[in-house]
Enzyme design. Sequence first.
Site, mmCIF file in Angstrom:
data_model
loop_
_atom_site.group_PDB
_atom_site.id
_atom_site.type_symbol
_atom_site.label_atom_id
_atom_site.label_comp_id
_atom_site.label_asym_id
_atom_site.label_seq_id
_atom_site.Cartn_x
_atom_site.Cartn_y
_atom_site.Cartn_z
ATOM 1 N N HIS A 67 18.540 -36.745 -7.118
ATOM 2 C CA HIS A 67 17.773 -37.197 -5.948
ATOM 3 C C HIS A 67 16.276 -36.955 -6.129
ATOM 4 C CE1 HIS A 67 21.463 -38.020 -3.837
ATOM 5 N NE2 HIS A 67 21.917 -36.830 -4.201
ATOM 6 N N TRP A 118 -2.602 -2.702 -1.790
ATOM 7 C CA TRP A 118 -2.287 -4.121 -1.949
ATOM 8 C C TRP A 118 -3.190 -4.819 -0.939
ATOM 9 C CZ3 TRP A 118 -0.394 -8.251 0.945
ATOM 10 C CH2 TRP A 118 0.055 -9.358 0.214
ATOM 11 N N CYS A 151 0.843 -1.183 0.000
ATOM 12 C CA CYS A 151 0.000 0.000 0.000
ATOM 13 C C CYS A 151 0.887 1.244 0.000
ATOM 14 C CB CYS A 151 -0.945 0.075 1.183
ATOM 15 S SG CYS A 151 -2.106 -1.285 1.229
ATOM 16 N N GLU A 191 17.649 -17.349 -7.918
ATOM 17 C CA GLU A 191 17.266 -15.978 -8.264
ATOM 18 C C GLU A 191 16.698 -15.924 -9.687
ATOM 19 O OE1 GLU A 191 16.711 -13.404 -6.731
ATOM 20 O OE2 GLU A 191 16.920 -11.741 -8.131
ATOM 21 N N LYS A 247 5.991 -4.285 -3.906
ATOM 22 C CA LYS A 247 7.440 -4.175 -3.750
ATOM 23 C C LYS A 247 7.874 -4.315 -2.300
ATOM 24 C CE LYS A 247 11.555 -2.542 -5.348
ATOM 25 N NZ LYS A 247 12.160 -3.736 -5.920
ATOM 26 N N GLU A 260 7.983 -14.559 -10.843
ATOM 27 C CA GLU A 260 7.241 -13.344 -10.498
ATOM 28 C C GLU A 260 6.875 -12.515 -11.724
ATOM 29 O OE1 GLU A 260 11.003 -10.752 -8.703
ATOM 30 O OE2 GLU A 260 9.055 -10.497 -7.811
ATOM 31 N N LYS A 307 12.874 -14.686 -10.527
ATOM 32 C CA LYS A 307 12.566 -13.618 -11.478
ATOM 33 C C LYS A 307 11.533 -14.110 -12.494
ATOM 34 C CE LYS A 307 13.932 -10.617 -9.927
ATOM 35 N NZ LYS A 307 14.714 -10.732 -8.738
ATOM 36 N N ASN A 312 -1.993 1.572 5.681
ATOM 37 C CA ASN A 312 -1.110 0.493 5.240
ATOM 38 C C ASN A 312 -0.837 -0.381 6.455
ATOM 39 O OD1 ASN A 312 0.886 -1.089 4.032
ATOM 40 N ND2 ASN A 312 2.497 0.399 4.462
ATOM 41 N N GLY A 313 -0.965 -1.693 6.307
ATOM 42 C CA GLY A 313 -0.695 -2.590 7.433
ATOM 43 C C GLY A 313 -1.915 -3.432 7.739
ATOM 44 N N ARG A 315 3.953 -0.148 -4.886
ATOM 45 C CA ARG A 315 3.689 -0.731 -3.567
ATOM 46 C C ARG A 315 2.412 -1.566 -3.529
ATOM 47 N NH1 ARG A 315 6.847 1.568 0.384
ATOM 48 N NH2 ARG A 315 5.418 0.790 1.955
HETATM 49 O O1 M6R Z 1 12.835 -4.905 0.449
HETATM 50 P P1 M6R Z 1 13.402 -6.269 0.674
HETATM 51 O O2 M6R Z 1 14.763 -6.425 0.069
HETATM 52 O O3 M6R Z 1 13.426 -6.668 2.126
HETATM 53 O O4 M6R Z 1 12.430 -7.256 -0.069
HETATM 54 C C1 M6R Z 1 12.581 -8.644 0.033
HETATM 55 C C2 M6R Z 1 11.748 -9.370 -1.005
HETATM 56 O O5 M6R Z 1 10.388 -9.088 -0.810
HETATM 57 C C3 M6R Z 1 12.141 -8.982 -2.436
HETATM 58 O O6 M6R Z 1 13.496 -9.195 -2.674
HETATM 59 C C4 M6R Z 1 11.311 -9.788 -3.457
HETATM 60 O O7 M6R Z 1 11.647 -11.136 -3.375
HETATM 61 C C5 M6R Z 1 11.542 -9.249 -4.883
HETATM 62 N N1 M6R Z 1 10.296 -8.835 -5.462
HETATM 63 C C6 M6R Z 1 12.097 -10.253 -5.826
HETATM 64 O O8 M6R Z 1 12.341 -9.698 -7.082
#
Ligand code: M6R
Length: 628
Positions: free
Chosen positions: A520, A75, A2, A497, A623, A504, A501, A101-102, A27
Amino acid sequence: MCGIVGYVGGQSALDVVVAGLKRLEYRGYDSSGVAVLADGGLAAGKKAGKLVNLEKELVGRPLPAGATGIGHTRWATHGGPTDANAHPHLDNAGRVAVVHNGIIENFAVLRDELAERGHELVSETDTEVVAHLLAESFSSCGDLAESMRLVCRRLEGAFTLVAVHADEPDVVVGARRNSPLVVGVGGGEAFLASDVAAFIAHTRSAIELGQDQVVELRRDEGGSGGVGGAAGVSVTVTDFHGAPAEVRSYRIDWDASAAEKGGYDYFMLKEIAEQPKAVADTLLGRIDSGGSLTLDEVRIPDSVLREVDKVVVVACGTAFHAGMIAKLAIEHWTRIPCETELASEFRYRDPILDSRTLVIAISQSGETMDTLMALRHAREQGAKVLAICNTNGSTISRESDAVLYTHAGPEVAVASTKAFLTQLVACYLVALYLAQVRGSKWGDEVRGVVRELSAISGEVERVLETMEPVRELARSLARKNTVLFLGRHVGYPVALEGALKLKELAYMHAEGFAAGELKHGPIALIEDDLPVVVVVPSPRGRSVLHDKIVSNMQEIRARGARTIVIAEEGDEAVVPYADHLIRIPATPTLLQPLVSTVPLQVFACELATARGNEVDQPRNLAKSVTVE
Ligand code: M6R
């Protein structure tokens, strides 16, 4: 999660707030809304879906002009992404508007109480109770800031709240507990926002708010300016009981253009392209003229660092992958045992921590709730916490014993790219600094790695110049359902990673494996023409690792996999087993992720684009994840 904006000043509040929301849309983008105080009343508009829907709505049904307003981009947590659940939420008389937010954990009890007193609540959100409670309190005290303090004392959970009341047309009030809120002041205007990006186009003077504080912004022609205020506007900060609070003002060191797309189609593309600079910037000022490290900002005394007998890295998502690589570097260079743990799991297993444990919390936003809770737990147990963070003044950086800032600049795309590379740089710096302080590496050895690290920015640049074949390959795979990623040693977190990517952004089944684990179980997934990305370790490092991954490539190819091999220049052993070969510059073994991750970022971005997905705002995500 949010995005929130509040404004008091001389401009059209609607214009300022909507422009701020555009910068905060990363956000959350399930719905958005605004409220403006004008003509002795309060007018609001809100709409499900992206901000553009709200903008259309406001064209069809314009709000009256006013110079005080609030806005929200959501969000969803409680209640689906509908018009009714969109913020702001109003009381029954339509005099109070609040954005949030929260999560308010005791909202159900409060809602029942309100219903008994005759309030009619119309949404499924936890937020709406706050609008009604504020209206009740205001009717007895006639002061919005005081009402906010009274209400906050009744709330449980994490929240940022920003509210306006039609009877106080020159006032916006905010409050925070475990959720971000910053103040911007300048030019007779004041702003509240989840992130400085919302007001950077107007002012670079900001004020940090602490936990459990309430802030009042008041248009105050000829007034004193209050704590940290400026001519024409006062800013007053108190705790939840009304005691004046100390605040810290600071200057935002990046300008508005840093948060613009700058000619790129997506923020993600811009942020990928900014990586060479971000990597170089993160090293700036941390290497002395003799080539040794000087981490002045790490305020943990060297004597304490010498006593550390265990390091624990906590982080989430991409930052967790950086932490997995940190473990390899820390253990290799310092010989201190290091664990890397998902922040969301950490405190629930009752980890063994004491004053000789160094906990490293990695977070781009500095607001990730899981990481924040992990570091709080660590500090309660007596451990020292060092944050690696990209956001000045964020909660994680404020609550840690020391902070090493990554200098990536604002990262707007939900998928993390430049933040990851700079987190890696910061992790290498911490590992080398520990080695330097403890003497586990000779001075010349540390300086040697520092030299290699300093050269990496140029290598990242070189990788970026050769990405066209990767984009072409990504487009050709747009109709596939699954992509697997394999790696060993530092290549394993890179594989994870790469898979994250792709999940998401492209919404594909993508999984990363340690290549040795394949036999395994996961090898059963291999079928004809299945794309498998293999991140090959340097043959100049531990040759046994390299040889083993070459064998793994043969095993999967024998079963029909289509191999996409990322290998360093000059590594000829992989050529016979690579259906597609992506070359990266030769780097020292531990530093390879700084170059091997880049093609995977480009690959995911291009594949998502080819599938017609929203690159900067993938579905269901936000984010900054400020809920547990
Ligand atoms: O702000 P942060 O680095 O703590 O965020 C952690 C994760 O939420 C963040 O890295 C998330 O996995 C990304 N969207 C991945 O691309």
